[in-house]
Write a protein that holds these residues in place. Structure first.
Motif, short mmCIF file in Angstrom:
data_model
loop_
_atom_site.label_atom_id
_atom_site.label_comp_id
_atom_site.label_asym_id
_atom_site.label_seq_id
_atom_site.Cartn_x
_atom_site.Cartn_y
_atom_site.Cartn_z
N ALA A 68 3.84 6.08 -9.45
CA ALA A 68 3.82 6.47 -8.04
C ALA A 68 2.66 5.81 -7.31
N ARG A 69 1.52 5.71 -7.99
CA ARG A 69 0.32 5.13 -7.34
C ARG A 69 0.50 3.64 -7.10
N ILE A 70 1.05 2.90 -8.05
CA ILE A 70 1.20 1.46 -7.84
C ILE A 70 2.22 1.19 -6.74
N LEU A 71 3.28 1.99 -6.66
CA LEU A 71 4.25 1.81 -5.58
C LEU A 71 3.66 2.20 -4.23
N GLU A 72 2.84 3.26 -4.23
CA GLU A 72 2.18 3.68 -3.00
C GLU A 72 1.31 2.57 -2.44
N LEU A 73 0.53 1.92 -3.32
CA LEU A 73 -0.36 0.86 -2.86
C LEU A 73 0.41 -0.42 -2.54
N THR A 74 1.52 -0.62 -3.20
CA THR A 74 2.37 -1.77 -2.84
C THR A 74 2.86 -1.61 -1.40
N ARG A 75 3.36 -0.43 -1.07
CA ARG A 75 3.80 -0.18 0.30
C ARG A 75 2.63 -0.29 1.28
N ALA A 76 1.47 0.19 0.87
CA ALA A 76 0.29 0.13 1.75
C ALA A 76 -0.12 -1.31 2.03
N PHE A 77 -0.02 -2.17 1.01
CA PHE A 77 -0.38 -3.57 1.23
C PHE A 77 0.53 -4.21 2.27
N PHE A 78 1.84 -3.99 2.15
CA PHE A 78 2.76 -4.62 3.08
C PHE A 78 2.76 -3.97 4.46
N ALA A 79 2.16 -2.79 4.55
CA ALA A 79 1.99 -2.14 5.85
C ALA A 79 0.74 -2.63 6.58
N LEU A 80 -0.10 -3.44 5.91
CA LEU A 80 -1.28 -3.98 6.57
C LEU A 80 -0.87 -4.93 7.70
N PRO A 81 -1.72 -5.08 8.70
CA PRO A 81 -1.43 -6.08 9.73
C PRO A 81 -1.24 -7.46 9.10
N GLU A 82 -0.37 -8.25 9.70
CA GLU A 82 -0.08 -9.57 9.14
C GLU A 82 -1.35 -10.39 8.97
N ALA A 83 -2.29 -10.27 9.87
CA ALA A 83 -3.53 -11.05 9.77
C ALA A 83 -4.29 -10.70 8.49
N ASP A 84 -4.27 -9.43 8.08
CA ASP A 84 -4.94 -9.02 6.86
C ASP A 84 -4.26 -9.61 5.63
#
Length: 350
Positions: A68-84
């Motif tokens: 659950a944690r690795i999927l949570e952070l995967t979603r969080a990464f792709f939710a970052l602004p495109e510039a990030d």
């Protein structure tokens, strides 16, 4: 990263009409520790690896909280602004590490409709001389987004956890076919080539193409895939593609081409692909690739099973080398030509 080994093309209509998935074997790795169940476990593992090259793996010891944690952070990464995300673009890395924008990875020469973050073992950049093999550039540091600092620890920890599971599974697989369980230990010792992808499939492409990732075989040893509940993975069975739906608590495991070659075709690597989810539905997955040291030379696994080995049908368009690193580098150059042109122009065909 796929092996740039193309298979048949497909369309949205063919994906929709795919036949229901046959049940992949569900292999419970914990049964290997039970003397009363070990023989049956080995028999089932043998059959799955021999007949399909794909299986569901349970009993692996990875907890629901970890997945659950690795999927949570995967979603969080792709939710970052495109510039990030672009701040850690793989165009910045001679080691092919970092973020790849949607449509900028190729499989079989066609763009995959997904974006991703590629992570390997965290190592210093090599200092290479003119006589050193170019594949050593595939070792080096990763790139991490400054705005998501917890990602580094979680992904590297995940990678180490899955490496231990994959190594155990590889030894059991060798035992299952009657080969020495430690045959590949030296090839994986000290510096195995670990690779994790965080992947987002952002729904259908504007063009209408449904290639999430094109049909291919992985060219290494073992892949352990964590997928969310959306689905889209398909595997060749009986001449066509069938769906491999997510199974809660299980990894989808597939064998790579070098394991097929090392067993003279007795074990099989199977074509697979991902069809883009419909509309604006997003799909997330985290594949982990377990492969040997880059300089490892892969030899034939000894055993009586070789009497039944059919040999390997080599593909002239996708030659595979005994030295693992040459295969790995070839795959990266094909899949990410822009990175290769920027950092390793001598490797890119004119």
């Amino acid at each position: 990263m796929p092996s740039a080994h193309p298979s048949s093309t497909f369309s949205a209509s063919s994906a929709a009409s795919s036949s229901p998935s046959p049940s992949l074997a569900v292999i419970d790795l914990s049964r290997a520790d039970d003397p009363a169940e070990r023989d049956d476990f080995l028999k089932q593992l043998h059959a799955a690896a021999r007949d399909t090259g794909f299986l569901y793996l349970t009993g692996h010891g990875i907890t629901e909280a970890e997945t659950a944690r690795i999927l949570e952070l995967t979603r969080a990464f792709f939710a970052l602004p495109e510039a990030d995300r672009l701040a850690v673009s793989n165009l910045n890395s001679p080691h092919f590490r970092g973020y790849t924008r949607i449509g900028h990875e190729l499989t079989g020469g066609a763009s995959d409709w997904r974006d991703q973050l590629d992570v390997g073992a965290e190592r210093p950049a090599p200092e290479l001389g003119p006589q050193d093999p170019a594949y050593l550039w595939l070792e080096g540091p990763n790139q991490w987004p400054a705005s998501l600092p917890e990602l580094r620890e979680v992904v590297l920890g995940w990678q180490e956890r899955l490496a231990a599971v994959a190594h155990r599974l590889l030894r059991e697989l060798l035992t299952a076919i009657g080969a020495p369980s430690d045959f590949f230990d030296a090839a994986f010792a000290d510096r195995p080539h670990l690779h994790t992808k965080l992947i987002r499939y952002p729904g259908s492409a504007p063009s209408g193409a449904d290639q999430g990732v094109g049909a291919h075989k992985d060219y290494g040893f073992l892949t352990l895939l964590l997928q969310d509940g959306v689905g889209g993975l398909q595997v060749v069975r009986d001449g066509g593609f069938v769906d491999i739906p997510p199974l809660p608590g299980a990894f989808v495991v597939n064998l790579g081409e070098l394991l097929e070659i090392a067993t003279e075709g007795y074990l099989v690597a199977t074509d697979h692909r991902v069809v883009s989810p419909p509309g604006a539905v997003e799909r997330f997955s985290v594949p982990f690739f377990y492969n040997p040291r880059l300089d490892a030379v892969i030899e034939t696994v000894p055993g009586e099973y070789l009497r039944s080995a059919p040999g390997v049908a080599h593909d002239a368009s996708n030659p595979l080398h005994a030295e693992y690193g040459r295969n790995e580098l070839k795959g990266w150059v094909r899949a990410h030509p822009a990175v290769a042109r920027r950092w390793h122009p001598s490797l890119v065909a004119a």
